[in-house]
Motif scaffolding. Structure first.
Motif, PDB file in Angstrom:
ATOM      1  N   MET A   1       0.847  -1.188   0.000  1.00  0.00           N
ATOM      2  CA  MET A   1       0.000   0.000   0.000  1.00  0.00           C
ATOM      3  C   MET A   1       0.884   1.242   0.000  1.00  0.00           C
ATOM      4  N   LYS A   2       0.593   2.189  -0.890  1.00  0.00           N
ATOM      5  CA  LYS A   2       1.392   3.403  -1.000  1.00  0.00           C
ATOM      6  C   LYS A   2       1.215   4.281   0.235  1.00  0.00           C
ATOM      7  N   SER A   3       2.339   4.775   0.755  1.00  0.00           N
ATOM      8  CA  SER A   3       2.282   5.644   1.922  1.00  0.00           C
ATOM      9  C   SER A   3       1.741   7.018   1.539  1.00  0.00           C
ATOM     10  N   LYS A   4       0.881   7.576   2.400  1.00  0.00           N
ATOM     11  CA  LYS A   4       0.349   8.924   2.203  1.00  0.00           C
ATOM     12  C   LYS A   4       1.129   9.961   3.023  1.00  0.00           C
ATOM     13  N   VAL A   5       2.154   9.508   3.754  1.00  0.00           N
ATOM     14  CA  VAL A   5       2.944  10.435   4.555  1.00  0.00           C
ATOM     15  C   VAL A   5       3.678  11.389   3.612  1.00  0.00           C
ATOM     16  N   THR A   6       3.501  12.681   3.835  1.00  0.00           N
ATOM     17  CA  THR A   6       3.968  13.694   2.893  1.00  0.00           C
ATOM     18  C   THR A   6       4.771  14.768   3.616  1.00  0.00           C
ATOM     19  N   ALA A   7       5.873  15.187   3.003  1.00  0.00           N
ATOM     20  CA  ALA A   7       6.666  16.279   3.566  1.00  0.00           C
ATOM     21  C   ALA A   7       5.876  17.579   3.474  1.00  0.00           C
ATOM     22  N   ARG A   8       6.045  18.452   4.436  1.00  0.00           N
ATOM     23  CA  ARG A   8       5.273  19.686   4.479  1.00  0.00           C
ATOM     24  C   ARG A   8       5.505  20.545   3.235  1.00  0.00           C
ATOM     25  N   GLU A   9       6.751  20.570   2.742  1.00  0.00           N
ATOM     26  CA  GLU A   9       7.030  21.383   1.560  1.00  0.00           C
ATOM     27  C   GLU A   9       6.308  20.855   0.321  1.00  0.00           C
ATOM     28  N   ASP A  10       6.037  19.552   0.303  1.00  0.00           N
ATOM     29  CA  ASP A  10       5.295  18.986  -0.826  1.00  0.00           C
ATOM     30  C   ASP A  10       3.818  19.360  -0.764  1.00  0.00           C
ATOM     31  N   LEU A  11       3.290  19.550   0.448  1.00  0.00           N
ATOM     32  CA  LEU A  11       1.899  19.986   0.577  1.00  0.00           C
ATOM     33  C   LEU A  11       1.745  21.423   0.081  1.00  0.00           C
ATOM     34  N   SER A  12       2.695  22.266   0.403  1.00  0.00           N
ATOM     35  CA  SER A  12       2.591  23.689   0.094  1.00  0.00           C
ATOM     36  C   SER A  12       2.516  23.965  -1.397  1.00  0.00           C
ATOM     37  N   ALA A 161      -0.083   5.606   8.077  1.00  0.00           N
ATOM     38  CA  ALA A 161       0.643   5.941   6.858  1.00  0.00           C
ATOM     39  C   ALA A 161      -0.209   5.816   5.606  1.00  0.00           C
ATOM     40  N   ALA A 162      -1.357   5.127   5.703  1.00  0.00           N
ATOM     41  CA  ALA A 162      -2.264   5.003   4.562  1.00  0.00           C
ATOM     42  C   ALA A 162      -3.265   6.144   4.510  1.00  0.00           C
ATOM     43  N   LEU A 192       1.061   9.758  14.509  1.00  0.00           N
ATOM     44  CA  LEU A 192       1.198   9.088  13.215  1.00  0.00           C
ATOM     45  C   LEU A 192       1.717   7.677  13.461  1.00  0.00           C
ATOM     46  N   VAL A 193       0.940   6.670  13.057  1.00  0.00           N
ATOM     47  CA  VAL A 193       1.278   5.277  13.335  1.00  0.00           C
ATOM     48  C   VAL A 193       1.390   4.494  12.035  1.00  0.00           C
ATOM     49  N   GLU A 194       1.900   3.295  12.147  1.00  0.00           N
ATOM     50  CA  GLU A 194       2.046   2.433  10.975  1.00  0.00           C
ATOM     51  C   GLU A 194       0.703   1.810  10.588  1.00  0.00           C
ATOM     52  N   VAL A 195       0.612   1.423   9.348  1.00  0.00           N
ATOM     53  CA  VAL A 195      -0.593   0.742   8.870  1.00  0.00           C
ATOM     54  C   VAL A 195      -0.798  -0.542   9.675  1.00  0.00           C
ATOM     55  N   GLY A 196      -2.021  -0.746  10.139  1.00  0.00           N
ATOM     56  CA  GLY A 196      -2.345  -1.917  10.941  1.00  0.00           C
ATOM     57  C   GLY A 196      -2.378  -1.633  12.432  1.00  0.00           C
ATOM     58  N   ALA A 197      -1.869  -0.467  12.831  1.00  0.00           N
ATOM     59  CA  ALA A 197      -1.843  -0.131  14.256  1.00  0.00           C
ATOM     60  C   ALA A 197      -3.163   0.444  14.749  1.00  0.00           C
ATOM     61  N   LEU A 209      -9.701   8.730   0.945  1.00  0.00           N
ATOM     62  CA  LEU A 209     -10.098  10.122   0.745  1.00  0.00           C
ATOM     63  C   LEU A 209      -8.949  11.105   0.942  1.00  0.00           C
ATOM     64  N   VAL A 210      -7.850  10.648   1.540  1.00  0.00           N
ATOM     65  CA  VAL A 210      -6.793  11.552   1.992  1.00  0.00           C
ATOM     66  C   VAL A 210      -5.654  11.599   0.973  1.00  0.00           C
ATOM     67  N   SER A 211      -5.259  12.813   0.614  1.00  0.00           N
ATOM     68  CA  SER A 211      -4.185  13.008  -0.360  1.00  0.00           C
ATOM     69  C   SER A 211      -2.811  12.992   0.302  1.00  0.00           C
ATOM     70  N   GLY A 212      -2.722  13.527   1.520  1.00  0.00           N
ATOM     71  CA  GLY A 212      -1.453  13.577   2.211  1.00  0.00           C
ATOM     72  C   GLY A 212      -1.664  13.715   3.699  1.00  0.00           C
ATOM     73  N   VAL A 213      -0.755  13.122   4.492  1.00  0.00           N
ATOM     74  CA  VAL A 213      -0.860  13.170   5.948  1.00  0.00           C
ATOM     75  C   VAL A 213       0.521  13.441   6.528  1.00  0.00           C
ATOM     76  N   PHE A 214       0.563  14.205   7.625  1.00  0.00           N
ATOM     77  CA  PHE A 214       1.834  14.458   8.292  1.00  0.00           C
ATOM     78  C   PHE A 214       1.594  14.645   9.783  1.00  0.00           C
ATOM     79  N   LYS A 215       2.651  14.485  10.569  1.00  0.00           N
ATOM     80  CA  LYS A 215       2.551  14.639  12.021  1.00  0.00           C
ATOM     81  C   LYS A 215       2.695  16.107  12.381  1.00  0.00           C
ATOM     82  N   GLY A 216       1.685  16.631  13.064  1.00  0.00           N
ATOM     83  CA  GLY A 216       1.728  18.002  13.529  1.00  0.00           C
ATOM     84  C   GLY A 216       1.845  18.045  15.034  1.00  0.00           C
ATOM     85  N   GLY A 217       1.407  19.111  15.629  1.00  0.00           N
ATOM     86  CA  GLY A 217       1.479  19.240  17.084  1.00  0.00           C
ATOM     87  C   GLY A 217       0.158  18.888  17.731  1.00  0.00           C
TER      88      GLY A 217
END
Length: 219
Positions: A1-12, A161-162, A192-197, A209-217
């Motif tokens: 499964m492709k990871s949806k975890v995305t760097a913040r600069e890629d979101l911008s 991550a999915a 932010l956890v691994e797939v299956g957690a 439904l989600v294009s990108g995900v990242f860990k915030g505060g």
């Protein structure tokens, strides 16, 4: 499964002037603070914001309004953010006020691909202005149109991550709805956890439904 975890600069790089942005949350609770700051830092302007409210000073999407980046707001409540009211009265920003339940249903209709819906809410009030009234079995209804956006920004307690998301308590307000009704959905998560957690029964927005995900505060 492709990871949806995305760097913040890629979101911008998906931000642009004039785009419409839906946001989750209620009075800032459940609105993604890092994503709001990223929009602010990017310099984008002439935004249309769609969500329950414009927060409170310095809270929620309020910084975007205060910085003059917003052309139009579609919301159910602006009373706790004086700058929104000031800009509306001064003609510096367009504000469309929508009854809260109607706003939620307009977003849901946009996500479901519906052409609109009928509601008795607002009949005979200023809410009716410019709208089509229909009478069915002797009862009056207004035709309300669906809402969609270029981008939705959401905040979740936990995500994997999915892109699967879980919202905690009142932070759930409007987040699952806006995630259905935008061309792209970016999610800021506290954990932010691994797939299956994640327990499948806890997932409120599926990663599809989600294009990108990242860990915030944490909020």
């Amino acid at each position: 499964m492709k990871s949806k975890v995305t760097a913040r600069e890629d979101l911008s790089r998906h931000f642009r002037d004039g785009m419409s942005v839906m946001f989750g949350g209620f009075m800032g609770q459940g609105t993604p603070p890092t994503l709001v700051q990223m929009l602010l830092d990017s310099g984008v302007k002439d935004l249309t914001l769609i969500g329950n409210d414009t927060g409170k000073p310095d809270v929620g999407v309020a910084p975007l309004v205060e910085a003059g980046r917003v052309r139009k707001v579609i919301a159910s409540h602006i009373g706790l953010h004086p700058e929104t009211g000031r800009k509306m009265i001064a003609g510096e920003m367009e504000v469309e006020l929508v009854p809260q339940g109607t706003l939620a249903e307009r977003i849901r209709a946009g996500g479901a691909g519906l052409g609109g819906f009928l509601t008795p809410t607002g009949v005979g009030t200023v809410v009716e202005e410019g709208k089509q009234r229909m009478t069915i079995d002797g009862r009056h209804y207004l035709l309300e149109m669906p809402l969609r956006a270029d981008l939705a920004i959401v905040y979740a307690k936990r995500g994997d991550a999915a892109g699967n998301l879980y919202y905690r308590r009142s932070a759930r307000n409007f987040n699952p709805l806006v995630a259905l009704a935008a061309e792209r959905v970016f999610a800021e998560v506290e954990e932010l956890v691994e797939v299956g957690a994640m327990d499948p029964d806890s997932i409120m927005t599926p990663g599809l439904l989600v294009s990108g995900v990242f860990k915030g505060g944490a909020l």
